[in-house]
Design an enzyme around this catalytic site. Sequence first.
Site, PDB file in Angstrom:
ATOM      1  N   MET A 330     -14.234  10.306 -51.543  1.00  0.00           N
ATOM      2  CA  MET A 330     -14.358  11.312 -50.493  1.00  0.00           C
ATOM      3  C   MET A 330     -14.088  12.709 -51.049  1.00  0.00           C
ATOM      4  SD  MET A 330     -12.358  11.611 -46.820  1.00  0.00           S
ATOM      5  CE  MET A 330     -12.871   9.989 -46.241  1.00  0.00           C
ATOM      6  N   TRP A 333     -17.024  13.771 -53.018  1.00  0.00           N
ATOM      7  CA  TRP A 333     -18.130  14.090 -52.118  1.00  0.00           C
ATOM      8  C   TRP A 333     -18.046  15.543 -51.633  1.00  0.00           C
ATOM      9  CZ3 TRP A 333     -17.333  14.988 -46.698  1.00  0.00           C
ATOM     10  CH2 TRP A 333     -18.501  15.342 -46.028  1.00  0.00           C
ATOM     11  N   HIS A 334     -16.845  16.014 -51.367  1.00  0.00           N
ATOM     12  CA  HIS A 334     -16.699  17.402 -50.924  1.00  0.00           C
ATOM     13  C   HIS A 334     -17.107  18.374 -52.026  1.00  0.00           C
ATOM     14  CE1 HIS A 334     -14.101  15.831 -47.586  1.00  0.00           C
ATOM     15  NE2 HIS A 334     -14.702  16.814 -46.965  1.00  0.00           N
ATOM     16  N   GLY A 335     -16.921  17.998 -53.269  1.00  0.00           N
ATOM     17  CA  GLY A 335     -17.307  18.867 -54.377  1.00  0.00           C
ATOM     18  C   GLY A 335     -16.555  18.497 -55.642  1.00  0.00           C
TER      19      GLY A 335
END
Length: 401
Positions: A330, A333-335
């Site tokens: 996760m 996924w944000h960066g």
Amino acid sequence: MINLQPYESPGYFGLIIGLLLPIIIGLFYGKRLVIYETIFSLTFLVLTFGGKDWHQGLALIGYVLFELIVIFAYSKYRLKRNRTSVFIIAVLLAIAPLIVVKMTPLFTIKSSLIGFLGISYLTFKSVQMVMEMRDGAIKEFEPILFVRFLLFFPTISSGPIDRFRRFKTDYVNAPERDKYVTMIGKAVKYLFLGFLYKFILGYFFGKVLLPVLAHESLAQRAAFFHTGLSWPLIEYMYTYSMYLFFDFAGYSLFAIAISYLMGIESPLNFNQPFKSHNVKDFWNRWHMSLSFWFRDYVFMRLTFFLMKHKIFKNRIHVSQVAYLANFLIMGFWHGVTWYYILYGAFHAVAIIINDIWLRFKKKHQVPSNRWTKGLAIFITFNVVCFSFLIFSGFLNTLWFK
């Protein structure tokens, strides 16, 4: 041609409500105007991804065609065989465009040519299709309905993340009049609440207070490095947390309201998250469509894999490893930056500690009353706000710039 960013201006809402009227009238009389809905959706997709963002529009078209090929090919293969290796390849292919987009900033300052607004949320939907076909929950691939599900414009840019089977049920069957009237009432409520959240509270915390506190925190950088703490930074932490919630929750309410007016009950994304009693409770209330997606398609499947292959004998260790992997993914996924990854790791550690505490509490019969519950909410709130300070990336500015 102008570009309209979803839910960012009064003109957007005026245009969308006006063009929604035929759909609303049709649904009120039990008719879903499929052709008009298609034209309506395409119009807003062009307004969002056209004009100066035409390259995003081309990337979106290419992405949809690519995912259609991947999922269609897997659906045909799935009818004959069910090899795990092919399933893994299909999942990796479905997620490949998003990986390219997320990794590109590591090698160049330019954004990826295949990136576009909302690629993450479309990828979640695509991966979900492959996994549910593998499970047999989705028996038949319906390309046209899948494209409608993928490009359902109220939620295309930032969710909430719907499930195909739930979406199909709503889309194929227009709601009964009494139910639809109730949905309209909820939509109006969500629109007004969204305006309060995003354009009043979100604006106040994000545009009025936050820049001032950021400036004060940077001005007292020396004091921070000397003591490890500064009041402006603490104020920044709480203010950013409020801004993040009200801005995103307001946006989600707009998306859900428009979905309801279109006869689709998109899932809610927030449920009073700052009243959470622990970190696990928080993830059952915060960005719920995302956290439930990760729970169902990452955490649960990894847990099953680890238990099936007996990689760890202790089930507690299985869940701990699954939590760590779940939240690290996760975070990535944000960066691909240290603060997003640390944010994921922080929540993994927090939820593991919470599980240890809950087992200790149950074993030793720790008393539970309104005071202990209030303390639990207070501690959880502060832990979450600290994680949002990490997530904000402001520490990167404070330390390295």
